[in-house]
Design a protein around this motif. Structure first.
Motif, short mmCIF file in Angstrom:
data_model
loop_
_atom_site.label_atom_id
_atom_site.label_comp_id
_atom_site.label_asym_id
_atom_site.label_seq_id
_atom_site.Cartn_x
_atom_site.Cartn_y
_atom_site.Cartn_z
N GLU A 1 -14.51 60.59 38.91
CA GLU A 1 -15.97 60.63 38.82
C GLU A 1 -16.39 60.39 37.38
O GLU A 1 -15.72 60.83 36.44
N PHE A 2 -17.50 59.69 37.23
CA PHE A 2 -18.08 59.48 35.90
C PHE A 2 -19.58 59.26 36.08
O PHE A 2 -20.02 58.48 36.94
N SER B 1 -16.11 56.20 25.97
CA SER B 1 -16.07 56.70 24.60
C SER B 1 -17.41 57.29 24.18
O SER B 1 -17.46 58.35 23.51
N ARG B 2 -18.49 56.63 24.56
CA ARG B 2 -19.82 57.16 24.20
C ARG B 2 -20.08 58.49 24.88
O ARG B 2 -20.65 59.42 24.29
N ALA B 3 -19.66 58.61 26.14
CA ALA B 3 -19.87 59.87 26.86
C ALA B 3 -19.07 61.01 26.24
O ALA B 3 -19.54 62.15 26.18
N SER B 4 -17.85 60.71 25.76
CA SER B 4 -17.03 61.75 25.16
C SER B 4 -17.53 62.16 23.78
O SER B 4 -17.33 63.28 23.34
N GLU C 1 -13.47 46.33 27.75
CA GLU C 1 -14.12 46.88 26.57
C GLU C 1 -15.42 47.58 26.92
O GLU C 1 -15.74 48.65 26.36
N ALA C 2 -16.17 47.01 27.87
CA ALA C 2 -17.44 47.64 28.25
C ALA C 2 -17.20 48.98 28.95
O ALA C 2 -17.87 49.98 28.66
#
Length: 607
Positions: free
Chosen positions: A516-517, A601-604, A594-595
Motif C-alpha cells: 500500500e502507498f 522518497s518524497r513521502a519518506s 525514477e518517478a
C-alpha cells in the motif's frame, strides 16, 4: 508488415485512410491500345529491336535500384502500400546486383518458406554471442546482411562501458589475484582454536589466534628468550593486529618504552609498523608484548626461499629412502632453483630503502634476518620485529653508529643467504663456496654489493654509498612500481560504477509488490508501476519453449545495463494473462522507475 507515412503532426498515432485514386501516379498513354506488349520485355526485361522497328508496345524504362530507393525516400507513399508484401533480402547486395535472365520471381510463398519468425522473447543461442568480434563488425558493414542464425541479434552494449578495458600488459593473472585476496580475507577472519588456553581479552585486544608455526628452537632469537606471535582484534577499531610476546622478560625501567614511541612514528612501505608495547602477567609469567600491523598469509624469506623440505632438497644430500642424511644440516647445498636476479634486486632495493629510513631517524634496524623479513605479496618485503631489540637492550647503552654499521653487515649476510638458499652461507667455512655460487649464478653487481656490505673495515661504508652502487637498479624498480600503480588504478576505475545494478535492484524491491502507498492498495499495479512490474517479469520470469524458467545471467545483466543507460531500444512487455502487451523503450522504463522511486522518497522525507 506494412509501410506507413508518419504524419507531420505531434501525435504518434498512425492514421489510415481510404485509397485515393488522385494520389496514384498517372500511367503514360500507350502508343496503340490495340498493340500487344512485346514478349522480349516480358521475358528479358528489354527489347533490343525497340529502336529498330519493333511494332509491339514497349513500356518506359524503369529506374535503377539506387534511383528507385532515392525516389521512394523523398516521395510520399501511396495508401496501396498497406497491402505490400514484406521485403526480406535472401542474399547480399553483391548477388542482388548480378541479375540473370533465368532468375525466378520472388513470391509470398518463397518469402514465407525462407524466413522463420522467432516467437520467443529471448533466444538462448545468443547467450554466448560475441558482439565485439571481427566477424560481427564485418557483417554489419553489409547493408542487407542476414546471418546464418535466425535469432534476435542484440546491439553492442557500448553505453554501459564506463571505462576502457585494462591493457593486457597490466593484467598478469587476475584469477590468481582474486584467489589470493579471498584467502587473505578468510585468514584474517578465521575463528580461534578451541582449547588453546589463551586469554579472552588483553589490553583491549580479543580473539587471540596463534600464527607462529615455527618450532620452539627457531623462536629463540632474542637473547634466547622464547617468542610467540598471535593475531588479535582491537576492540576500538575492530582491525586485526599482530602481537609478538617475549616470554619470561621482566622490564626494569619504564623509560625503555621510549624506543617504541620513536618506532611508532616511522611509516615506511617496507617496514611493519609498530603501534604500541606493554607488559602483562596474563600468560602466567612476565611477558613483553609488542603490537604490529597484520598482513594475512605473510611468509618470512626463510619460509619462502630457504626452508628445507625432503622434496625440495638437492639429490646429493638425500639417501635412497628420501630422508635427509644426518650431519648435513649446516653444509652448503647446491643451488637447485635459486631466486631470480630480478627478484633479488627488488628485495635489495626495498630493504635498502627501509634501512635508509630507519638510519635517518637515528635508529638501527637490528633485525635484518631471513626469519624476520616478511614477504607480504608478490616480491613485496617488509622488515618485521622492529623495536624489540631496543627494549630488551635498553640498559646496555650501545653505540648507535656501531649498530647501524652492523645493520649493513647483516644486510650483506642476508644477500649471501638468499643467493645460496642457506642461512649458513657465510659461516662454518662456507664463504668461499658461497662466493663461487654467486659468481656463477648472478652478475658482478650482485657480487660487488654483497662483498661491500659484508666487509668490516671499509672507510666509506654507509647506506648512502649503498644507494650510489645500486642507482642503476632503482630506475627499474621505480618503473615496475609505476606500472603496478597503473594496473591498480585501472582495476579501481573498472570497479568505480559496480554498484549501479545493485541500486536498480534496490529500487525494484521498493516499488514492486508494494502492499500500500498513499492509501492505495493497488499502487504498485497501476500507472507507471505496472510497466515496472511487466519489465521485472521480462527480465527475471521468462520461460523457455518447454515451460522451464530461464536463468541466464547474460540476459539479466544486458537488460539492467540498458535500463541504467536509458537506451532508445524498444521491447515488448506481455502481461501474465497474455491478453495485453506494451511496446516501450528502456528510456521510458527508466523514467517510470525514477518517478515511482521519487514518490516514495518524497513521502519518506516528509516524516
Amino acid at each position: 508488415m506494412a509501410f506507413f507515412a508518419r504524419p507531420a503532426s505531434a501525435s504518434a498515432a498512425v492514421r489510415i485512410v481510404n485509397p485515393n485514386t488522385q494520389n496514384e501516379p498517372v500511367q503514360p498513354p500507350r502508343k496503340d491500345s490495340s498493340q500487344r506488349r512485346c514478349r522480349n520485355v516480358m521475358i528479358y526485361g528489354y527489347c533490343k529491336f525497340e529502336d529498330k522497328g519493333c511494332v509491339y508496345y514497349h513500356p518506359p524504362v524503369r529506374l535503377s535500384l539506387f534511383e528507385a530507393a532515392v525516389t521512394t525516400a523523398t516521395s510520399p507513399i501511396s495508401a496501396h502500400a498497406v497491402n505490400a508484401p514484406v521485403f526480406v533480402p535472401k542474399a547480399s547486395p553483391l548477388s542482388l546486383t548480378s541479375s540473370s535472365p533465368s532468375s525466378a520471381p520472388v513470391t509470398r510463398q518463397s518469402l514465407a518458406s525462407s524466413t522463420q519468425l522467432d516467437t520467443q522473447f529471448y533466444d538462448d543461442s545468443q547467450a554466448h554471442f560475441d558482439v565485439y568480434s571481427a566477424g560481427y563488425a564485418q557483417n554489419m558493414e553489409v547493408p542487407f546482411y542476414t546471418g546464418p542464425s535466425q535469432g534476435y541479434m542484440s546491439e553492442p552494449l557500448d553505453h554501459h562501458l564506463y571505462t576502457p578495458a585494462i591493457p593486457s600488459a597490466f593484467v598478469t593473472s587476475p584469477t590468481d589475484s582474486h584467489f589470493v585476496l579471498v584467502e587473505r580475507s578468510h585468514t584474517s577472519r578465521s575463528a580461534p582454536i578451541l582449547g588453546s588456553n589463551l586469554p579472552e581479552e588483553l589490553q583491549g585486544y580479543h580473539t587471540f589466534v596463534p600464527i607462529d608455526t615455527v618450532s620452539s628452537s627457531e623462536r629463540k632469537k632474542f637473547f634466547n628468550l622464547d617468542s610467540v606471535v598471535y593475531r588479535a582484534i582491537n576492540s576500538t577499531d575492530g582491525i586485526p593486529y599482530v602481537l609478538r610476546r617475549i616470554e619470561n622478560f621482566r622490564l626494569m625501567q619504564q623509560a625503555a618504552f621510549n624506543a617504541i614511541e620513536a618506532w611508532s612514528q616511522i611509516r615506511h612501505p617496507n617496514i611493519v609498523t609498530v603501534h604500541e608495547a606493554f607488559t602483562t602477567r596474563t600468560f602466567n609469567d612476565s611477558s613483553l608484548v609488542v603490537v604490529y600491523s597484520y598482513y594475512p598469509n605473510a611468509q618470512t624469506l626463510f619460509e619462502a626461499h630457504m626452508k628445507s623440505t625432503p622434496s625440495a632438497l638437492p639429490q646429493h644430500i638425500l639417501n635412497g629412502g628420501g630422508r635427509v642424511l644426518l650431519g648435513q644440516s649446516h653444509s652448503l647445498p647446491q643451488l637447485s632453483h635459486g631466486i631470480p636476479e630480478r627478484v633479488l634486486w627488488s628485495y635489495i632495493v626495498q630493504i635498502a630503502s627501509a634501512i635508509k629510513r630507519v638510519h635517518e631517524a637515528g635508529l638501527a634496524v637490528r633485525t635484518i634476518d631471513a626469519t624476520k623479513i616478511l614477504l607480504t605479496g608478490k616480491n613485496r618485503v617488509r622488515i618485521g620485529s622492529c623495536a624489540v631489540w631496543d627494549v630488551l637492550t635498553y640498559d646496555q647503552h650501545l653505540d648507535m653508529v656501531a649498530l647501524q654499521h652492523d645493520d649493513l653487515q647483516q644486510f650483506g649476510r642476508l644477500i649471501f643467504a638468499l643467493c645460496c638458499n642457506n642461512l649458513q652461507a657465510t659461516t662454518n667455512g662456507n664463504f668461499q663456496k658461497s662466493l663461487e655460487i654467486i659468481s656463477k649464478t648472478y652478475s658482478h653487481d650482485v657480487k660487488n654489493i654483497a662483498l661491500f656490505l659484508i666487509s668490516k673495515n671499509h672507510p666509506h661504508k654507509n647506506i648512502s654509498t649503498v644507494f650510489e652502487m645500486i642507482s642503476g637498479r632503482l630506475l627499474t624498480e621505480l618503473d615496475d612500481a609505476f606500472e603496478g600503480m597503473d594496473r591498480l588504478e585501472n582495476e579501481m576505475l573498472s570497479e568505480l560504477e559496480n554498484a549501479r545494478l545493485v541500486r536498480l535492484l534496490c529500487k525494484f524491491g521498493f516499488i514492486n509488490e508494494r502492499p500500500e502507498f498513499a492509501r492505495d492498495s493497488r499502487w504498485s499495479e497501476t500507472g507507471d508501476r505496472y510497466i515496472i512490474k511487466l519489465f521485472r517479469d521480462y527480465v527475471f520470469h521468462q520461460i523457455d519453449e518447454r515451460g522451464n524458467p530461464v536463468t541466464n545471467m547474460s540476459h539479466v545483466l544486458t537488460c539492467l545495463n540498458k535500463l541504467d543507460a536509458g537506451t532508445e531500444e524498444k521491447i515488448m512487455l506481455v502481461a501474465r494473462d497474455e491478453q495485453s502487451c506494451l511496446v516501450v523503450s528502456y528510456k521510458d522504463i527508466k523514467a517510470c522507475v525514477e518517478a515511482a522511486f521519487s514518490d516514495l522518497s518524497r513521502a519518506s522525507s516528509l516524516r
